[in-house]
Scaffold this motif. Structure first.
Motif, PDB file in Angstrom:
ATOM      1  N   GLU A  47       0.864  -1.180   0.000  1.00 18.53           N
ATOM      2  CA  GLU A  47       0.000   0.000   0.000  1.00 18.53           C
ATOM      3  C   GLU A  47       0.902   1.231   0.000  1.00 18.53           C
ATOM      4  OE1 GLU A  47      -3.082   2.262   3.033  1.00 18.53           O
ATOM      5  OE2 GLU A  47      -2.521   0.192   3.443  1.00 18.53           O
ATOM      6  N   LEU A  48       0.719   2.088  -0.985  1.00 20.59           N
ATOM      7  CA  LEU A  48       1.516   3.308  -1.092  1.00 20.59           C
ATOM      8  C   LEU A  48       0.613   4.530  -0.948  1.00 20.59           C
ATOM      9  CD1 LEU A  48       3.826   2.469  -4.108  1.00 20.59           C
ATOM     10  CD2 LEU A  48       4.485   2.619  -1.722  1.00 20.59           C
ATOM     11  N   LYS A  49       1.068   5.483  -0.176  1.00 25.26           N
ATOM     12  CA  LYS A  49       0.367   6.760  -0.022  1.00 25.26           C
ATOM     13  C   LYS A  49       1.375   7.861  -0.289  1.00 25.26           C
ATOM     14  CE  LYS A  49      -2.663   5.038   3.607  1.00 25.26           C
ATOM     15  NZ  LYS A  49      -2.989   5.153   5.038  1.00 25.26           N
ATOM     16  N   LEU A  50       0.949   8.895  -0.994  1.00 24.50           N
ATOM     17  CA  LEU A  50       1.798  10.047  -1.267  1.00 24.50           C
ATOM     18  C   LEU A  50       1.083  11.285  -0.764  1.00 24.50           C
ATOM     19  CD1 LEU A  50       4.398  11.072  -2.648  1.00 24.50           C
ATOM     20  CD2 LEU A  50       3.068  11.338  -4.730  1.00 24.50           C
ATOM     21  N   LYS A  51       1.778  12.033   0.052  1.00 22.07           N
ATOM     22  CA  LYS A  51       1.211  13.239   0.652  1.00 22.07           C
ATOM     23  C   LYS A  51       2.083  14.421   0.232  1.00 22.07           C
ATOM     24  CE  LYS A  51       1.619  14.560   5.096  1.00 22.07           C
ATOM     25  NZ  LYS A  51       1.659  14.501   6.528  1.00 22.07           N
ATOM     26  N   VAL A  83       6.197   9.824   1.379  1.00 24.79           N
ATOM     27  CA  VAL A  83       5.774   8.529   0.846  1.00 24.79           C
ATOM     28  C   VAL A  83       5.650   7.573   2.018  1.00 24.79           C
ATOM     29  CG1 VAL A  83       6.340   6.644  -0.723  1.00 24.79           C
ATOM     30  CG2 VAL A  83       7.087   8.968  -1.252  1.00 24.79           C
ATOM     31  N   ILE A  84       4.492   6.921   2.104  1.00 24.29           N
ATOM     32  CA  ILE A  84       4.256   5.929   3.148  1.00 24.29           C
ATOM     33  C   ILE A  84       3.981   4.603   2.442  1.00 24.29           C
ATOM     34  CG2 ILE A  84       2.814   5.264   5.116  1.00 24.29           C
ATOM     35  CD1 ILE A  84       2.071   8.349   5.249  1.00 24.29           C
ATOM     36  N   ALA A  85       4.750   3.586   2.797  1.00 21.10           N
ATOM     37  CA  ALA A  85       4.575   2.253   2.203  1.00 21.10           C
ATOM     38  C   ALA A  85       4.312   1.249   3.316  1.00 21.10           C
ATOM     39  CB  ALA A  85       5.816   1.857   1.420  1.00 21.10           C
ATOM     40  N   LYS A  86       3.385   0.333   3.055  1.00 21.24           N
ATOM     41  CA  LYS A  86       3.037  -0.686   4.048  1.00 21.24           C
ATOM     42  C   LYS A  86       2.862  -2.018   3.342  1.00 21.24           C
ATOM     43  CE  LYS A  86      -0.286  -1.835   7.649  1.00 21.24           C
ATOM     44  NZ  LYS A  86      -1.540  -1.484   8.285  1.00 21.24           N
ATOM     45  N   ASN A  87       3.417  -3.070   3.933  1.00 21.31           N
ATOM     46  CA  ASN A  87       3.247  -4.419   3.396  1.00 21.31           C
ATOM     47  C   ASN A  87       1.939  -4.979   3.943  1.00 21.31           C
ATOM     48  OD1 ASN A  87       3.321  -7.059   2.613  1.00 21.31           O
ATOM     49  ND2 ASN A  87       5.253  -7.557   3.592  1.00 21.31           N
ATOM     50  N   ASN A  88       0.916  -5.018   3.107  1.00 20.92           N
ATOM     51  CA  ASN A  88      -0.389  -5.552   3.500  1.00 20.92           C
ATOM     52  C   ASN A  88      -0.553  -7.007   3.094  1.00 20.92           C
ATOM     53  OD1 ASN A  88      -1.499  -3.341   4.806  1.00 20.92           O
ATOM     54  ND2 ASN A  88      -2.191  -2.423   2.904  1.00 20.92           N
ATOM     55  N   GLY A  89       0.488  -7.595   2.536  1.00 23.98           N
ATOM     56  CA  GLY A  89       0.406  -8.984   2.091  1.00 23.98           C
ATOM     57  C   GLY A  89       0.500  -9.964   3.243  1.00 23.98           C
ATOM     58  N   ARG A  90       0.377 -11.244   2.895  1.00 22.18           N
ATOM     59  CA  ARG A  90       0.481 -12.311   3.889  1.00 22.18           C
ATOM     60  C   ARG A  90       1.922 -12.777   4.074  1.00 22.18           C
ATOM     61  NH1 ARG A  90      -3.689 -16.860   2.349  1.00 22.18           N
ATOM     62  NH2 ARG A  90      -3.279 -16.176   0.224  1.00 22.18           N
ATOM     63  N   CYS A  91       2.823 -12.298   3.213  1.00 21.46           N
ATOM     64  CA  CYS A  91       4.214 -12.746   3.237  1.00 21.46           C
ATOM     65  C   CYS A  91       5.160 -11.560   3.316  1.00 21.46           C
ATOM     66  CB  CYS A  91       4.534 -13.521   1.953  1.00 21.46           C
ATOM     67  SG  CYS A  91       3.457 -14.921   1.647  1.00 21.46           S
ATOM     68  N   PRO A  92       6.338 -11.778   3.883  1.00 25.69           N
ATOM     69  CA  PRO A  92       7.358 -10.726   3.843  1.00 25.69           C
ATOM     70  C   PRO A  92       7.763 -10.455   2.399  1.00 25.69           C
ATOM     71  CG  PRO A  92       7.963 -12.481   5.369  1.00 25.69           C
ATOM     72  CD  PRO A  92       6.777 -12.960   4.612  1.00 25.69           C
ATOM     73  N   LEU A  96      12.562  -5.019  -1.863  1.00 28.12           N
ATOM     74  CA  LEU A  96      11.582  -4.040  -2.328  1.00 28.12           C
ATOM     75  C   LEU A  96      12.286  -2.809  -2.877  1.00 28.12           C
ATOM     76  CD1 LEU A  96       8.520  -3.244  -2.389  1.00 28.12           C
ATOM     77  CD2 LEU A  96       8.918  -2.155  -0.189  1.00 28.12           C
ATOM     78  N   ILE A  97      11.771  -2.263  -3.959  1.00 26.40           N
ATOM     79  CA  ILE A  97      12.304  -1.032  -4.548  1.00 26.40           C
ATOM     80  C   ILE A  97      11.172  -0.021  -4.626  1.00 26.40           C
ATOM     81  CG2 ILE A  97      13.203   0.015  -6.657  1.00 26.40           C
ATOM     82  CD1 ILE A  97      14.710  -2.599  -7.166  1.00 26.40           C
ATOM     83  N   LEU A  98      11.418   1.142  -4.070  1.00 30.63           N
ATOM     84  CA  LEU A  98      10.461   2.239  -4.121  1.00 30.63           C
ATOM     85  C   LEU A  98      11.054   3.312  -5.023  1.00 30.63           C
ATOM     86  CD1 LEU A  98       7.946   3.713  -3.059  1.00 30.63           C
ATOM     87  CD2 LEU A  98       9.338   4.510  -1.175  1.00 30.63           C
ATOM     88  N   LYS A  99      10.351   3.659  -6.087  1.00 33.37           N
ATOM     89  CA  LYS A  99      10.862   4.610  -7.074  1.00 33.37           C
ATOM     90  C   LYS A  99       9.869   5.758  -7.213  1.00 33.37           C
ATOM     91  CE  LYS A  99      11.298   3.829 -11.824  1.00 33.37           C
ATOM     92  NZ  LYS A  99      11.769   3.068 -12.974  1.00 33.37           N
ATOM     93  N   GLN A 100      10.370   6.991  -7.114  1.00 32.90           N
ATOM     94  CA  GLN A 100       9.527   8.181  -7.197  1.00 32.90           C
ATOM     95  C   GLN A 100      10.047   9.124  -8.274  1.00 32.90           C
ATOM     96  OE1 GLN A 100       6.612   7.292  -5.283  1.00 32.90           O
ATOM     97  NE2 GLN A 100       6.665   9.493  -5.264  1.00 32.90           N
ATOM     98  N   PRO A 101       9.177   9.539  -9.193  1.00 30.83           N
ATOM     99  CA  PRO A 101       9.600  10.525 -10.192  1.00 30.83           C
ATOM    100  C   PRO A 101       9.626  11.925  -9.595  1.00 30.83           C
ATOM    101  CG  PRO A 101       7.301   9.975 -10.517  1.00 30.83           C
ATOM    102  CD  PRO A 101       7.803   9.094  -9.393  1.00 30.83           C
ATOM    103  N   ILE A 102      10.479  12.742 -10.141  1.00 32.65           N
ATOM    104  CA  ILE A 102      10.497  14.159  -9.783  1.00 32.65           C
ATOM    105  C   ILE A 102       9.733  14.869 -10.896  1.00 32.65           C
ATOM    106  CG2 ILE A 102      11.949  16.195  -9.468  1.00 32.65           C
ATOM    107  CD1 ILE A 102      14.086  14.252  -8.343  1.00 32.65           C
ATOM    108  N   PRO A 103       8.587  15.451 -10.580  1.00 31.57           N
ATOM    109  CA  PRO A 103       7.744  16.038 -11.631  1.00 31.57           C
ATOM    110  C   PRO A 103       8.451  17.141 -12.413  1.00 31.57           C
ATOM    111  CG  PRO A 103       6.565  15.930  -9.537  1.00 31.57           C
ATOM    112  CD  PRO A 103       7.999  15.606  -9.256  1.00 31.57           C
ATOM    113  N   ARG A 104       8.100  17.228 -13.693  1.00 30.96           N
ATOM    114  CA  ARG A 104       8.617  18.332 -14.511  1.00 30.96           C
ATOM    115  C   ARG A 104       8.178  19.641 -13.889  1.00 30.96           C
ATOM    116  NH1 ARG A 104       7.893  16.586 -20.800  1.00 30.96           N
ATOM    117  NH2 ARG A 104       9.470  14.942 -20.704  1.00 30.96           N
ATOM    118  N   GLY A 105       9.008  20.638 -14.041  1.00 38.90           N
ATOM    119  CA  GLY A 105       8.679  21.944 -13.477  1.00 38.90           C
ATOM    120  C   GLY A 105       9.115  22.084 -12.036  1.00 38.90           C
ATOM    121  N   THR A 106       9.818  21.053 -11.509  1.00 42.26           N
ATOM    122  CA  THR A 106      10.342  21.126 -10.145  1.00 42.26           C
ATOM    123  C   THR A 106      11.801  20.669 -10.141  1.00 42.26           C
ATOM    124  OG1 THR A 106       9.688  18.864  -9.560  1.00 42.26           O
ATOM    125  CG2 THR A 106       8.085  20.608  -9.115  1.00 42.26           C
TER     126      THR A 106
END
Length: 173
Positions: A47-51, A83-92, A96-106
């Protein structure tokens, strides 16, 4: 006993061992836990959340306030993404790789990305094709304004129900 008989017995023993040994579960032989199988696709397990929060001044002190749905930003504004990430699965999860783009104009603000225990923070200047702790343009270090992706690469396991949080700051061009 002739030499032939001894060779034959060794051969028979090897064949018997080969048939008996595989019947023991591989995990028991290696003393590792059995493999966990999660039927959910990875997109549903993590589960990924972006604030996004915008830097504002209150009583001459900087504070980050949530960006409202219809608010706007202007050149020079600083935005903090969390960025908040949570493992909601039944297994470890492993590696894991978390990749975030840097938006154009920033532009990415140097040293603003928080680190996470067990993860290596890497940057890309080629649209996320390659990553490095210190990207280079030719032989020179790339300026943070050239970064267009961030990546946190975990080297171990993320247990079930585990959650982590990271953040980074961008400036609007």
């Amino acid at each position: 006993m002739s030499k032939f008989s001894i060779i034959a017995l060794i051969g028979v023993g090897t064949i018997a061992t080969a048939f008996v040994y595989p019947q023991v579960p591989a995990d028991a032989r290696l003393r590792k836990p059995k493999a966990c199988v999660d039927p959910l696709p990875i997109a549903q397990r993590v589960e990924l959340k972006l604030k996004a929060d915008k830097k504002e001044m209150e009583n001459d002190k900087p504070v980050f306030k949530p960006i409202a749905e219809k608010s706007s930003v202007k050149p020079g504004d600083i935005i903090k993404y969390t960025v908040i990430a949570k493992n909601n699965g039944r297994c470890p999860l492993k590696n894991l790789i978390l990749k975030q783009p840097i938006p154009r104009g920033t532009n990415y603000l140097k040293d603003s990305a928080s680190t996470i225990d067990g993860a290596e923070l890497l940057f890309s200047i080629d649209g996320g094709k390659t990553f490095s702790a210190q990207p280079k343009i030719g032989t020179e270090p790339a300026p943070p304004s050239a970064y267009n992706y961030l990546r946190w690469k975990f080297s171990g396991w993320m247990s079930t129900k585990k959650e982590f949080q990271t953040s980074y700051k961008l400036q609007v061009k």
